[in-house]
Write a protein that holds these residues in place. Structure first.
Motif, PDB file in Angstrom:
ATOM      1  N   ALA A   7      12.644  31.616 -14.509  1.00 48.37           N
ATOM      2  CA  ALA A   7      13.588  32.618 -14.022  1.00 48.37           C
ATOM      3  C   ALA A   7      13.056  33.715 -13.254  1.00 48.37           C
ATOM      4  O   ALA A   7      13.681  34.235 -12.434  1.00 48.37           O
ATOM      5  CB  ALA A   7      14.406  32.936 -15.324  1.00 48.37           C
ATOM      6  N   GLU A   8      11.654  34.074 -13.583  1.00 47.39           N
ATOM      7  CA  GLU A   8      11.182  35.291 -12.831  1.00 47.39           C
ATOM      8  C   GLU A   8      10.219  34.727 -11.883  1.00 47.39           C
ATOM      9  O   GLU A   8       9.525  35.810 -11.041  1.00 47.39           O
ATOM     10  CB  GLU A   8      10.514  35.971 -13.908  1.00 47.39           C
ATOM     11  CG  GLU A   8       9.467  35.578 -14.572  1.00 47.39           C
ATOM     12  CD  GLU A   8       8.733  36.510 -15.237  1.00 47.39           C
ATOM     13  OE1 GLU A   8       7.250  36.388 -15.568  1.00 47.39           O
ATOM     14  OE2 GLU A   8       9.166  37.427 -16.085  1.00 47.39           O
ATOM     15  N   MET A   9      10.101  33.388 -11.536  1.00 44.52           N
ATOM     16  CA  MET A   9       9.124  32.943 -10.586  1.00 44.52           C
ATOM     17  C   MET A   9       9.450  33.183  -9.257  1.00 44.52           C
ATOM     18  O   MET A   9      10.707  33.154  -8.884  1.00 44.52           O
ATOM     19  CB  MET A   9       8.767  31.419 -10.912  1.00 44.52           C
ATOM     20  CG  MET A   9       7.780  31.158 -11.830  1.00 44.52           C
ATOM     21  SD  MET A   9       7.475  29.469 -11.808  1.00 44.52           S
ATOM     22  CE  MET A   9       6.154  29.356 -13.177  1.00 44.52           C
ATOM     23  N   SER A  10       8.635  33.488  -8.404  1.00 42.92           N
ATOM     24  CA  SER A  10       8.998  33.680  -6.964  1.00 42.92           C
ATOM     25  C   SER A  10       9.356  32.194  -6.378  1.00 42.92           C
ATOM     26  O   SER A  10       8.711  31.091  -6.946  1.00 42.92           O
ATOM     27  CB  SER A  10       7.948  34.380  -6.070  1.00 42.92           C
ATOM     28  OG  SER A  10       6.955  33.446  -5.935  1.00 42.92           O
ATOM     29  N   ASP A  11       9.830  32.129  -5.109  1.00 40.89           N
ATOM     30  CA  ASP A  11      10.121  30.761  -4.720  1.00 40.89           C
ATOM     31  C   ASP A  11       8.810  29.945  -4.608  1.00 40.89           C
ATOM     32  O   ASP A  11       8.624  28.833  -4.651  1.00 40.89           O
ATOM     33  CB  ASP A  11      10.723  30.708  -3.235  1.00 40.89           C
ATOM     34  CG  ASP A  11      12.238  31.413  -3.323  1.00 40.89           C
ATOM     35  OD1 ASP A  11      12.798  30.916  -4.285  1.00 40.89           O
ATOM     36  OD2 ASP A  11      12.664  31.737  -2.346  1.00 40.89           O
ATOM     37  N   THR A  12       7.790  30.797  -4.231  1.00 44.27           N
ATOM     38  CA  THR A  12       6.568  30.105  -3.904  1.00 44.27           C
ATOM     39  C   THR A  12       5.689  29.668  -5.310  1.00 44.27           C
ATOM     40  O   THR A  12       5.395  28.517  -5.367  1.00 44.27           O
ATOM     41  CB  THR A  12       5.501  31.151  -3.290  1.00 44.27           C
ATOM     42  OG1 THR A  12       6.011  31.668  -2.133  1.00 44.27           O
ATOM     43  CG2 THR A  12       4.168  30.689  -2.962  1.00 44.27           C
ATOM     44  N   GLU A  13       6.026  30.387  -6.188  1.00 35.87           N
ATOM     45  CA  GLU A  13       5.366  29.892  -7.544  1.00 35.87           C
ATOM     46  C   GLU A  13       6.448  28.708  -8.243  1.00 35.87           C
ATOM     47  O   GLU A  13       5.744  27.754  -8.648  1.00 35.87           O
ATOM     48  CB  GLU A  13       5.596  31.050  -8.480  1.00 35.87           C
ATOM     49  CG  GLU A  13       4.590  32.281  -8.113  1.00 35.87           C
ATOM     50  CD  GLU A  13       4.711  33.549  -8.888  1.00 35.87           C
ATOM     51  OE1 GLU A  13       3.865  34.497  -8.772  1.00 35.87           O
ATOM     52  OE2 GLU A  13       6.140  33.706  -9.162  1.00 35.87           O
ATOM     53  N   LEU A  14       7.697  28.848  -7.704  1.00 38.75           N
ATOM     54  CA  LEU A  14       8.514  27.789  -8.309  1.00 38.75           C
ATOM     55  C   LEU A  14       8.195  26.446  -7.604  1.00 38.75           C
ATOM     56  O   LEU A  14       8.160  25.141  -8.388  1.00 38.75           O
ATOM     57  CB  LEU A  14      10.096  28.253  -8.430  1.00 38.75           C
ATOM     58  CG  LEU A  14      11.005  27.381  -9.078  1.00 38.75           C
ATOM     59  CD1 LEU A  14      10.875  27.642 -10.660  1.00 38.75           C
ATOM     60  CD2 LEU A  14      12.432  27.748  -8.724  1.00 38.75           C
ATOM     61  N   ALA A  15       7.720  26.373  -6.398  1.00 35.65           N
ATOM     62  CA  ALA A  15       7.676  25.369  -5.599  1.00 35.65           C
ATOM     63  C   ALA A  15       6.215  24.462  -6.246  1.00 35.65           C
ATOM     64  O   ALA A  15       6.007  23.348  -6.036  1.00 35.65           O
ATOM     65  CB  ALA A  15       7.165  25.664  -4.197  1.00 35.65           C
ATOM     66  N   LYS A  16       5.671  25.304  -7.087  1.00 34.60           N
ATOM     67  CA  LYS A  16       4.287  24.788  -7.805  1.00 34.60           C
ATOM     68  C   LYS A  16       4.480  24.414  -9.093  1.00 34.60           C
ATOM     69  O   LYS A  16       3.420  24.138  -9.970  1.00 34.60           O
ATOM     70  CB  LYS A  16       3.106  25.500  -7.522  1.00 34.60           C
ATOM     71  CG  LYS A  16       2.624  25.933  -6.029  1.00 34.60           C
ATOM     72  CD  LYS A  16       1.557  26.823  -5.904  1.00 34.60           C
ATOM     73  CE  LYS A  16       1.349  27.136  -4.208  1.00 34.60           C
ATOM     74  NZ  LYS A  16       0.273  28.387  -4.391  1.00 34.60           N
ATOM     75  N   ALA A  17       5.672  24.680  -9.640  1.00 38.92           N
ATOM     76  CA  ALA A  17       5.801  24.431 -11.189  1.00 38.92           C
ATOM     77  C   ALA A  17       6.703  23.189 -11.670  1.00 38.92           C
ATOM     78  O   ALA A  17       7.424  22.465 -10.887  1.00 38.92           O
ATOM     79  CB  ALA A  17       6.735  25.708 -11.638  1.00 38.92           C
ATOM     80  N   ALA A  18       6.454  22.635 -12.702  1.00 35.30           N
ATOM     81  CA  ALA A  18       6.869  21.494 -13.086  1.00 35.30           C
ATOM     82  C   ALA A  18       7.539  21.534 -14.637  1.00 35.30           C
ATOM     83  O   ALA A  18       6.461  22.067 -15.395  1.00 35.30           O
ATOM     84  CB  ALA A  18       6.187  20.196 -12.999  1.00 35.30           C
ATOM     85  N   PHE A  19       8.468  21.064 -15.233  1.00 35.18           N
ATOM     86  CA  PHE A  19       8.708  20.901 -16.632  1.00 35.18           C
ATOM     87  C   PHE A  19       8.919  19.494 -16.813  1.00 35.18           C
ATOM     88  O   PHE A  19       9.786  18.726 -16.348  1.00 35.18           O
ATOM     89  CB  PHE A  19      10.224  21.724 -16.539  1.00 35.18           C
ATOM     90  CG  PHE A  19      10.730  21.541 -18.010  1.00 35.18           C
ATOM     91  CD1 PHE A  19       9.905  22.594 -18.923  1.00 35.18           C
ATOM     92  CD2 PHE A  19      11.540  20.882 -18.436  1.00 35.18           C
ATOM     93  CE1 PHE A  19      10.446  22.599 -20.390  1.00 35.18           C
ATOM     94  CE2 PHE A  19      11.926  20.695 -19.820  1.00 35.18           C
ATOM     95  CZ  PHE A  19      11.402  21.687 -21.014  1.00 35.18           C
ATOM     96  N   ILE A  20       8.234  18.978 -17.860  1.00 31.92           N
ATOM     97  CA  ILE A  20       8.230  17.693 -18.291  1.00 31.92           C
ATOM     98  C   ILE A  20       8.855  17.688 -19.752  1.00 31.92           C
ATOM     99  O   ILE A  20       8.424  18.156 -20.761  1.00 31.92           O
ATOM    100  CB  ILE A  20       6.841  16.876 -18.353  1.00 31.92           C
ATOM    101  CG1 ILE A  20       6.215  17.159 -16.971  1.00 31.92           C
ATOM    102  CG2 ILE A  20       6.986  15.451 -18.724  1.00 31.92           C
ATOM    103  CD1 ILE A  20       4.908  16.426 -16.850  1.00 31.92           C
ATOM    104  N   GLN A  21       9.903  16.829 -19.747  1.00 31.05           N
ATOM    105  CA  GLN A  21      10.657  16.814 -20.918  1.00 31.05           C
ATOM    106  C   GLN A  21      10.307  15.411 -21.880  1.00 31.05           C
ATOM    107  O   GLN A  21      10.558  14.471 -21.181  1.00 31.05           O
ATOM    108  CB  GLN A  21      12.194  16.660 -20.931  1.00 31.05           C
ATOM    109  CG  GLN A  21      13.067  16.656 -22.235  1.00 31.05           C
ATOM    110  CD  GLN A  21      12.906  18.137 -23.019  1.00 31.05           C
ATOM    111  OE1 GLN A  21      13.164  19.028 -22.498  1.00 31.05           O
ATOM    112  NE2 GLN A  21      12.338  17.760 -24.184  1.00 31.05           N
ATOM    113  N   ILE A  22       9.523  15.391 -22.734  1.00 29.17           N
ATOM    114  CA  ILE A  22       8.858  14.209 -23.634  1.00 29.17           C
ATOM    115  C   ILE A  22       9.815  13.688 -24.251  1.00 29.17           C
ATOM    116  O   ILE A  22      10.681  14.456 -24.873  1.00 29.17           O
ATOM    117  CB  ILE A  22       7.764  14.540 -24.427  1.00 29.17           C
ATOM    118  CG1 ILE A  22       6.455  15.218 -23.224  1.00 29.17           C
ATOM    119  CG2 ILE A  22       7.139  13.512 -25.065  1.00 29.17           C
ATOM    120  CD1 ILE A  22       6.148  14.277 -21.903  1.00 29.17           C
ATOM    121  N   THR A  23       9.781  12.407 -24.425  1.00 27.56           N
ATOM    122  CA  THR A  23      10.712  11.577 -25.501  1.00 27.56           C
ATOM    123  C   THR A  23       9.714  10.733 -26.135  1.00 27.56           C
ATOM    124  O   THR A  23       8.655  10.528 -25.979  1.00 27.56           O
ATOM    125  CB  THR A  23      11.650  10.609 -24.531  1.00 27.56           C
ATOM    126  OG1 THR A  23      10.864   9.765 -23.980  1.00 27.56           O
ATOM    127  CG2 THR A  23      12.611  11.628 -23.759  1.00 27.56           C
TER     128      THR A  23
END
Length: 594
Positions: free
Chosen positions: A152-168
């Motif tokens: 939520a606090e990431m800038s657009d630039t930072e968010l473009a380099k972020a990933a969330f992996i939901q493991i199953t």
């Protein structure tokens, strides 16, 4: 300016803008005098703050500078390619990127942050360390929310380099390795993997995250509810290449400040998870009922332990628990140990109260009650009640048990409960016999303990003697006994939080042949101590501090632990000094612990 330079400039502009005041300057004329105010919008509400005359020009320059930078940022963003989510079909696991993360984080923007959030924040935005960050703890203690708050606090630039992996559970380390390589090739820098211990081969191969990806500059955050799995992983694979942050323990001050739920009684009844903030907390709390509490013990605690042992050392760490595991009774056994700890707590409060003073006070108070006097606590068959409560422990699936739960099983399960930070031991020391030492087990989630104790008391009220009472009498007795339970729980809460806040000091209960100090805080370096009585009462009374002013008890204590530098009664009333004794509001005291 190439793409990389533009992205760097965008990040710089966003940082500079965040440090400058938003909004505008407005002028008001009052009685012919001009006054200037800073006006801005916050949480959809208009705010105003007076600007002193000597600060006006500098403030105006900052407002103008912010507007200039915002115009430059707006123009620059138009030149940048829009942040797009990576193609989901390219990944084997469930990977979220780009705008999907904005949506994922949207609902937590207004949430208050846990105190430990700063550690996660500093890792994500700090210098590369060739380490992974492990965010672990029991279910509903705020792990995923903290990750969403980072997004939520990431800038657009930072968010473009972020990933969330939901493991199953169907994912493997090979699948994750493949997806991490794809993300690395596309320039992703921040990768969060949730419930990573669901992979059966995680513990044996976790070094992959630190040795390959973190070593190449990626910020890797691993999170999950399988606390034991992470501890085993640190011991076997990651060693000093990880930073551990445990979220299970939630002290009173966080319960109050983050959830917005006030009052020590609320914490006693519902404390222990971050399942909901604000209004109507108790209606949906994890520990709002015995049923929801049992479900939490079963899924968040028992299955946690069983899953870890099953995945660790190819099931080689079960030790004496293997028979229970192989017969499918381990989860039930873990539940019974948790219940047994609480059964013993409840029995100890009741039986100790009868033979010492607390429940004796309850009996006296009930006899002298002006509105509804009763001598019920003088008439019930304590031995029968105690025996019936002991039998309650074996009710759970007794007919289906094929492996007896003995002391060895219970001891090993207790070890794992300690590792989960669910249980802690508080020392009970004795004077003048310093060789005697015992302890009592504190459940670190008060709501769990209270829900199970409450259920036991309801069973107690099925006793024939109680059943003959009127509804009003039964209610009065139940409330009186639960008040005693709350009183003992308050002691445990204060002891635990004081102990955790003072790692260099000794915190313990000090017992004498007659009476005790509810808490002693001994400072070995200073060679001094403080003594406490802890009362659930809202009112002050001389009998509450009778032990604190007992000359013989104080002399024995000072001989052993040095000068007494303070005598305190912690209670629910207002802070004050009475006869040299410092009465302190217990909520204020708990807020002050850090």
């Amino acid at each position: 300016m190439d793409l990389s330079e533009m992205q760097t400039r965008v990040a710089e502009l966003e940082q500079q803008i965040s440090n400058l005041p938003a909004g505008s300057i407005t002028k008001k004329t009052v009685n012919g005098m001009e006054y200037f105010y800073h006006r801005w919008t916050e949480n959809k509400k208009r705010r105003e703050k007076y600007i002193p005359a000597d600060e006006l020009e500098n403030f105006r320059a900052q407002i103008e500078r912010r507007k200039e930078l915002e115009q430059e940022l707006k123009a620059l963003k138009k030149q940048l390619p829009k942040a797009k989510s990576a193609n989901p079909s390219a990944f084997t696991t469930n990977v979220r990127t780009g705008e999907a993360l904005r949506s994922f984080a949207a609902s937590v923007r207004g949430y208050r942050r846990r105190e430990c959030f700063r550690q996660l924040h500093d890792f994500v935005y700090g210098e590369p360390q060739n380490k992974v960050f492990i965010l672990y703890g029991l279910r509903r203690t705020g792990k995923t929310t903290m990750i969403r708050q980072i997004f939520a606090e990431m800038s657009d630039t930072e968010l473009a380099k972020a990933a969330f992996i939901q493991i199953t559970a169907k994912d493997t380390l090979a699948d994750v390795n493949r997806d991490l390589k794809l993300l690395e090739a596309q320039g992703f820098r921040y990768v969060f993997l949730d419930e990573v211990t669901l992979m059966e081969d995680f513990i044996e191969g976790a070094a992959l995250f630190s040795d390959v990806f973190a070593a190449c500059g990626m910020k890797i955050v691993l999170s999950g509810t399988d606390s034991l799995g992470f501890l085993f992983t640190e011991d076997e694979q990651l060693y000093d290449r990880c930073i551990l942050l445990h979220t299970t323990f939630i002290p009173y001050r966080e319960f109050e400040s983050v959830l917005g739920v006030h009052g020590i009684n609320e914490y006693i009844r519902y404390g222990g998870t971050m399942s909901l903030g604000g209004v109507h907390y108790n209606e949906t709390s994890t520990f709002a009922s015995k049923e929801s509490t049992d479900e939490y013990v079963d899924t968040a605690i028992a299955r946690n332990i069983q899953h870890s042992l099953r995945c660790y050392q190819y099931e080689g760490h079960f030790r004496h628990l293997r028979d229970l595991y192989e017969k499918g009774e381990l989860t039930s056994a873990i539940n019974r140990v948790v219940e047994d700890i609480n059964h013993r707590f409840t029995l100890e409060v009741l039986s100790q109260d009868w033979k010492s003073h607390d429940l004796g006070i309850s009996a006296s108070n009930l006899r002298r009650d002006r509105k509804n006097p009763t001598d019920i606590l003088d008439r019930i068959d304590l031995a029968l009640v105690t025996d019936s409560l002991r039998k309650l422990l074996e009710i759970r699936n007794k007919a289906e048990q094929t492996v007896k739960l003995d002391d060895v099983h219970a001891a090993e399960i207790k070890e794992y409960l300690d590792l989960l930070d669910l249980t802690r031991e508080i020392d009970m020391l004795h004077l003048p016999d310093v060789s005697t030492k015992s302890g009592r087990t504190v459940i670190a989630q008060p709501g769990l303990r209270y829900a199970q104790a409450d259920a036991l008391i309801r069973s107690l009220l099925l006793d024939e003697t109680f059943s003959a009472l009127s509804l009003a009498e039964r209610t009065a007795v139940q409330q009186r006994i639960l008040t005693e339970i709350k009183g003992r729980m308050l002691e445990d809460i204060v002891l635990l939080e004081t102990k955790l806040a003072n790692p260099k000091k000794q915190v313990f209960v000090l017992q004498f042949p007659v009476g005790e100090f509810d808490m002693v805080v001994f400072d070995p370096e200073a060679g001094s101590c403080r003594i406490f009585e802890i009362k659930h009462s809202e009112e002050a009374a001389p009998q509450q501090y009778r032990h604190l002013i007992d000359e013989q008890k104080c002399a024995q204590t000072e001989h052993r632990y040095g000068p007494i530098t303070g005598k305190f009664v912690l209670y629910r009333g207002e802070s004050q000094v009475i006869d040299g004794i410092q009465y302190q509001n217990v909520e204020e005291y708990l807020r002050s612990l850090a």
